[in-house]
Design a protein around this motif. Sequence first.
Motif, PDB file in Angstrom:
ATOM      1  N   ARG A 274      77.959 129.343 -11.385  1.00  0.00           N
ATOM      2  CA  ARG A 274      77.239 128.510 -10.364  1.00  0.00           C
ATOM      3  C   ARG A 274      78.393 127.170 -10.221  1.00  0.00           C
ATOM      4  O   ARG A 274      78.767 126.840  -9.188  1.00  0.00           O
ATOM      5  CB  ARG A 274      76.107 128.228 -10.449  1.00  0.00           C
ATOM      6  CG  ARG A 274      75.772 127.408  -9.138  1.00  0.00           C
ATOM      7  CD  ARG A 274      74.072 126.970  -9.471  1.00  0.00           C
ATOM      8  NE  ARG A 274      73.396 128.184  -8.971  1.00  0.00           N
ATOM      9  CZ  ARG A 274      72.575 128.968  -9.592  1.00  0.00           C
ATOM     10  NH1 ARG A 274      72.590 129.078 -10.981  1.00  0.00           N
ATOM     11  NH2 ARG A 274      72.123 130.053  -9.216  1.00  0.00           N
ATOM     12  N   ASN A 329      67.491 137.127 -11.250  1.00  0.00           N
ATOM     13  CA  ASN A 329      66.599 136.831 -10.123  1.00  0.00           C
ATOM     14  C   ASN A 329      66.037 135.338 -10.127  1.00  0.00           C
ATOM     15  O   ASN A 329      66.163 134.888  -9.069  1.00  0.00           O
ATOM     16  CB  ASN A 329      65.513 138.028  -9.720  1.00  0.00           C
ATOM     17  CG  ASN A 329      64.986 138.126  -8.290  1.00  0.00           C
ATOM     18  OD1 ASN A 329      65.073 136.976  -7.581  1.00  0.00           O
ATOM     19  ND2 ASN A 329      64.255 138.940  -7.718  1.00  0.00           N
ATOM     20  N   GLU A 330      65.279 135.082 -11.150  1.00  0.00           N
ATOM     21  CA  GLU A 330      64.663 133.938 -11.100  1.00  0.00           C
ATOM     22  C   GLU A 330      65.631 132.784 -11.076  1.00  0.00           C
ATOM     23  O   GLU A 330      64.940 131.432 -10.763  1.00  0.00           O
ATOM     24  CB  GLU A 330      64.014 133.739 -12.609  1.00  0.00           C
ATOM     25  CG  GLU A 330      62.652 134.853 -12.595  1.00  0.00           C
ATOM     26  CD  GLU A 330      62.165 134.847 -14.087  1.00  0.00           C
ATOM     27  OE1 GLU A 330      62.618 134.304 -14.749  1.00  0.00           O
ATOM     28  OE2 GLU A 330      61.368 135.911 -14.123  1.00  0.00           O
ATOM     29  N   ASP A 332      68.302 132.574  -9.407  1.00  0.00           N
ATOM     30  CA  ASP A 332      68.844 132.752  -7.878  1.00  0.00           C
ATOM     31  C   ASP A 332      70.562 133.340  -8.195  1.00  0.00           C
ATOM     32  O   ASP A 332      71.559 132.743  -7.748  1.00  0.00           O
ATOM     33  CB  ASP A 332      68.920 131.464  -7.401  1.00  0.00           C
ATOM     34  CG  ASP A 332      67.779 131.065  -6.859  1.00  0.00           C
ATOM     35  OD1 ASP A 332      66.996 132.003  -6.301  1.00  0.00           O
ATOM     36  OD2 ASP A 332      67.397 129.716  -6.834  1.00  0.00           O
ATOM     37  N   PRO A 335      72.202 136.160  -5.104  1.00  0.00           N
ATOM     38  CA  PRO A 335      72.861 135.294  -4.211  1.00  0.00           C
ATOM     39  C   PRO A 335      74.075 135.057  -4.477  1.00  0.00           C
ATOM     40  O   PRO A 335      75.208 134.976  -3.927  1.00  0.00           O
ATOM     41  CB  PRO A 335      72.055 134.390  -3.503  1.00  0.00           C
ATOM     42  CG  PRO A 335      70.716 134.836  -3.763  1.00  0.00           C
ATOM     43  CD  PRO A 335      70.700 135.336  -5.246  1.00  0.00           C
ATOM     44  N   ASN A 368      64.264 143.248  -6.945  1.00  0.00           N
ATOM     45  CA  ASN A 368      65.735 142.795  -6.799  1.00  0.00           C
ATOM     46  C   ASN A 368      66.209 143.741  -5.461  1.00  0.00           C
ATOM     47  O   ASN A 368      67.205 143.128  -4.856  1.00  0.00           O
ATOM     48  CB  ASN A 368      66.658 143.143  -7.952  1.00  0.00           C
ATOM     49  CG  ASN A 368      66.222 141.944  -9.225  1.00  0.00           C
ATOM     50  OD1 ASN A 368      65.630 141.139  -8.947  1.00  0.00           O
ATOM     51  ND2 ASN A 368      67.151 142.653 -10.248  1.00  0.00           N
ATOM     52  N   LEU A 371      64.803 141.920  -2.653  1.00  0.00           N
ATOM     53  CA  LEU A 371      65.739 140.689  -2.267  1.00  0.00           C
ATOM     54  C   LEU A 371      66.879 140.938  -1.529  1.00  0.00           C
ATOM     55  O   LEU A 371      67.128 140.041  -0.668  1.00  0.00           O
ATOM     56  CB  LEU A 371      65.677 139.898  -3.680  1.00  0.00           C
ATOM     57  CG  LEU A 371      66.624 138.653  -3.471  1.00  0.00           C
ATOM     58  CD1 LEU A 371      66.002 137.533  -2.739  1.00  0.00           C
ATOM     59  CD2 LEU A 371      67.207 137.944  -5.048  1.00  0.00           C
TER      60      LEU A 371
END
Length: 411
Positions: A274, A329-330, A332, A335, A368, A371
């Motif tokens: 990130r 997933n938790e 983020d 994305p 997932n 999502l």
Amino acid sequence: MAAPRPPPARLSGVMVPAPIQDLEALRALTALFKEQRNRNLDTIGVAVDLILLFRELRVEQESLLTAFRCGLQFLGNIASRNEDSQSVVWVHAFPELFLSCLNHPDKKIVAYSSMILFTSLNSERMKELEENLNIAIDVVEAHQRQPESEWPFLIITDHFLKSPELVKAMYAKMSNQERVALLDLMIAKIVGDEPLTKDDIPVFLSHAELIASTFVNQCKIVLKLTSEQHADDEEALATIRLLDVLCEMTANTDLLSYLQVFPGLLERVIDLLRLIHVAGNDTANIFSTSGCVKAEGDVSNVAEGFKSHLIRLIGNLCYKNKDNQDKVNELDGIPLILDSCSIDDSNPFLTQWVVYAIRNLTEDNSQNQDLIAKMEQQGLADASLLKKMGLEVEKRGDRLILKSTSGTPPL
């Protein structure tokens, strides 16, 4: 009656033997000691003393240099395939001879002294190296200077890498350039033609602990590379190589399960992805997307492949691991991974690694899958990108289903 020997030559105030006759004698002794019956005579200590004298003279005269080399070959022949001789050589040669010869400017002297060290080492003597780390580090430096020489390479791969305690001690004392050299050889051992043996696995699990803990503790140092004044920061470059090692370790099923549960590793990789993704988008720097194709052989970007390898590592850590799938997933991370998929010449095969990671994140994981399906419906996930992955979103009643376009069962 034999002709009298000429008086010894004098060099810089030091009495040295006449070169030709002594060289011939030394070569003859070297040949004799190739035979088992002629070994273990009380000449090893004298030979070591002579070699250390040659080193102390530090002369470039070819005849003396040749005698220096022959002396080392003589010891190598004595020690070859003979444990008793190896013990005697070790007693006389360690540590002074290796400290004197492994960093010598002459390539042959480095090679011959490396041969003696390789031949003489065993598990007990490896412990002595832990108390003489300069010798072990000199071997790594010798490999850096002479990568084509097999002896330093074999010492590291066949001896050093079998001792986690030595590797850990060496790594703490090494320069960052030396660390990169050691890590490269660790990668070579993992991906070599011969797979890791059952005996290798416990050792490499210990290496994995060192590599993973070091990466977790210092991985953010790579952000220094966003500044031009730190573009060649050696600590950051060593950290990049840690990531390369982790990618190869997690490609090994015997090491993967250990690293999948290593504290903080997955979280730190996602966090770093990130940070460099944002840094690359905010300003032009080493992590910015490069859409142009560089000339063949141009590898000027020291961070080349870094983002690809982060995503590859995430994919590996999530392989058939529900806990890690959910954790991404938790955090983020899904994305973020999808948004990282773009043409980037600094990250070869980036799209392929994104596809791989998404496959591993969605396999047998309906949450997932849902999502990504919702992201596509909301325009947050590129349908063409999903298609490249062999995926498409299908609406079934009130539910969106992410399914394979290849005719295979749903993920």
